[in-house]
Design a protein around this motif. Structure first.
Motif, PDB file in Angstrom:
ATOM      1  N   LEU A  58       0.822  -1.202   0.000  1.00 32.09           N
ATOM      2  CA  LEU A  58       0.000   0.000   0.000  1.00 32.09           C
ATOM      3  C   LEU A  58       0.859   1.256   0.000  1.00 32.09           C
ATOM      4  O   LEU A  58       0.613   2.187  -0.773  1.00 32.09           O
ATOM      5  CB  LEU A  58      -0.929  -0.016   1.219  1.00 32.09           C
ATOM      6  N   LEU A  59       1.881   1.272   0.843  1.00 34.52           N
ATOM      7  CA  LEU A  59       2.760   2.450   0.908  1.00 34.52           C
ATOM      8  C   LEU A  59       3.464   2.688  -0.426  1.00 34.52           C
ATOM      9  O   LEU A  59       3.622   3.829  -0.861  1.00 34.52           O
ATOM     10  CB  LEU A  59       3.781   2.275   2.031  1.00 34.52           C
ATOM     11  N   ALA A  60       3.870   1.594  -1.076  1.00 35.51           N
ATOM     12  CA  ALA A  60       4.510   1.736  -2.386  1.00 35.51           C
ATOM     13  C   ALA A  60       3.507   2.248  -3.428  1.00 35.51           C
ATOM     14  O   ALA A  60       3.850   3.076  -4.283  1.00 35.51           O
ATOM     15  CB  ALA A  60       5.106   0.406  -2.827  1.00 35.51           C
ATOM     16  N   ALA A  61       2.270   1.782  -3.341  1.00 29.41           N
ATOM     17  CA  ALA A  61       1.256   2.177  -4.327  1.00 29.41           C
ATOM     18  C   ALA A  61       0.926   3.659  -4.243  1.00 29.41           C
ATOM     19  O   ALA A  61       0.612   4.293  -5.264  1.00 29.41           O
ATOM     20  CB  ALA A  61      -0.007   1.342  -4.139  1.00 29.41           C
ATOM     21  N   VAL A  62       0.995   4.232  -3.043  1.00 23.83           N
ATOM     22  CA  VAL A  62       0.650   5.659  -2.870  1.00 23.83           C
ATOM     23  C   VAL A  62       1.895   6.516  -2.710  1.00 23.83           C
ATOM     24  O   VAL A  62       1.801   7.692  -2.343  1.00 23.83           O
ATOM     25  CB  VAL A  62      -0.283   5.850  -1.655  1.00 23.83           C
TER      26      VAL A  62
END
Length: 385
Positions: A355-359
């Protein structure tokens, strides 16, 4: 220079969609094998296949990111073959559900065997909801009525109203009970999602009928229609098999409905749409849904895992749904992600970093669990906004 004509597009998955028709065999396999060799393990074979073999098949078969050319989409959507596949699945799922109810009341099962039958039947009910999701989005009156019919066995007939008019409007926002938040376990999410979806469905239908000038408690109510079909089905099973069948139907339906909760949980985990200067949420984009292109589970679920395109174009039929490079990707298909979600520490360990990588580690793009926001900001060293 000689004129060349491009070869007409052919869906390489055309025959593979028939895999979905094998789903009801999963419920029949356990009881049939039990009759051949009556040991409890036989009734758990469909469960083992769903949560172990299917994820392994997704891992072995890998992913398919191919898209049909847009020029081929009108003909692809007009091809009646794909509608016939979905239509053929409906009586098979109804038959599997009724067969399981009969078997539960006529076979001398242990409590462990009955539990295996409940879970595998609930899986079939989950496919009922998935089929209702696919055809319930279409404009054709026949498909919309068939969606109500297929949602009836699991007593979840309010789904089409809630999903089409509520979830698609509020998806990936804090206002949506069907969008999970970062730091929220599935076991907390279910207590927000199920009652929230039920309340939203009734509110939406009440407002629609008010605007249309129709009496709320009438045949025109699109929540009452599938509910009445459920009452007829379950009532008929009680007359045939005895009222004791309800001890099987209720937990099987609850597990069916929890399969929808499981899908909702993983499809938008932590993703957040931004507000514009007027305070309105931006349109839902590919980056607001978790996607998976794993081959087997996409065959079995009518491309449900190409979820971004579905939210962008809800009327688009399953055979035409596209992969988007910018959409965040799950590490396995839904069959592998469900059991991961049931173990929150493992889920958070796998998905929070994705999730952190996606955002791009931007907390303003994360739909946080409000109670855990501050702790997660500190844990992952984010710069709060």
């Amino acid at each position: 220079m000689p004129h060349t004509t491009a070869a007409p597009y052919r869906d390489n998955k055309r025959l593979a969609w028939i895999v979905s028709l094998l789903v009801p065999l999963s419920i029949a396999a356990g009881p049939l094998l039990w009759q051949w060799h009556p040991i409890t393990l036989m009734l758990w074979i469909p469960v083992v296949f769903t949560y172990l073999v299917a994820p392994l098949l997704d891992f072995v078969l890998g992913t398919d990111t191919s898209n049909p050319p847009e020029s081929a989409v009108p003909a692809l959507e007009a091809d009646p073959y794909y509608r016939r596949v979905t239509f053929a699945l409906l009586p098979l799922l109804w038959g599997a559900f009724i067969y399981a109810a009969w078997f539960s009341q006529t076979a001398p099962l242990t409590w462990l065997g009955l539990l295996g039958l409940v879970i595998s039947t609930g899986g079939v009910g989950g496919f009922c909801i998935n089929l209702g999701h696919e055809i319930g989005h279409k404009r054709a009156p026949l498909e919309r009525w068939l969606a109500k019919l297929i949602l009836a066995p699991t007593f979840y007939g309010h789904f089409t109203v809630e999903h089409n008019r509520g979830h698609h409007r509020d998806v990936a926002t804090p206002e949506d009970p069907a969008s999970s938040r970062m730091g929220e376990s599935i076991w907390r999410f279910v207590w927000r999602e199920m009652p929230g979806a039920f309340r939203r469905a009734w509110a939406l239908e009440r407002e629609r009928m008010r605007v249309d000038g129709q009496a709320f408690w009438s045949w025109h109510n699109e929540i009452l229609q599938p509910a009445l079909i459920t009452v007829l089905l379950w009532g008929s099973l009680c007359v045939w098999l005895g009222a004791g069948v309800l001890w099987f139907l209720v937990p099987a339906a609850l597990w069916s409905n929890f399969q929808l909760t499981s899908a909702n949980y993983i499809e938008h985990y932590g993703l957040l749409r931004q507000k514009n200067a007027q305070g309105r949420y931006e349109p839902c984009k590919p980056q607001h849904s978790w996607n998976s292109n794993h081959v087997f589970s996409n065959w079995a679920t009518f491309h449900l895992q190409r979820h971004s395109d579905h939210h962008a174009h809800p009327l688009r039929r399953f055979q035409s749904l596209r992969h988007f490079e910018e959409a965040p990707q799950l590490p396995n298909g839904y069959f592998g992600m469900f059991p991961l979600a049931y173990m929150p520490p493992l889920w958070f360990a796998v998905m929070d970093k994705r999730l952190l990588a996606a955002v791009n580690r931007d907390p303003s793009r994360i739909n946080f669990d409000p109670e855990r926001r501050a702790r997660l900001i500190v844990k992952y060293g984010l710069r709060d906004v």
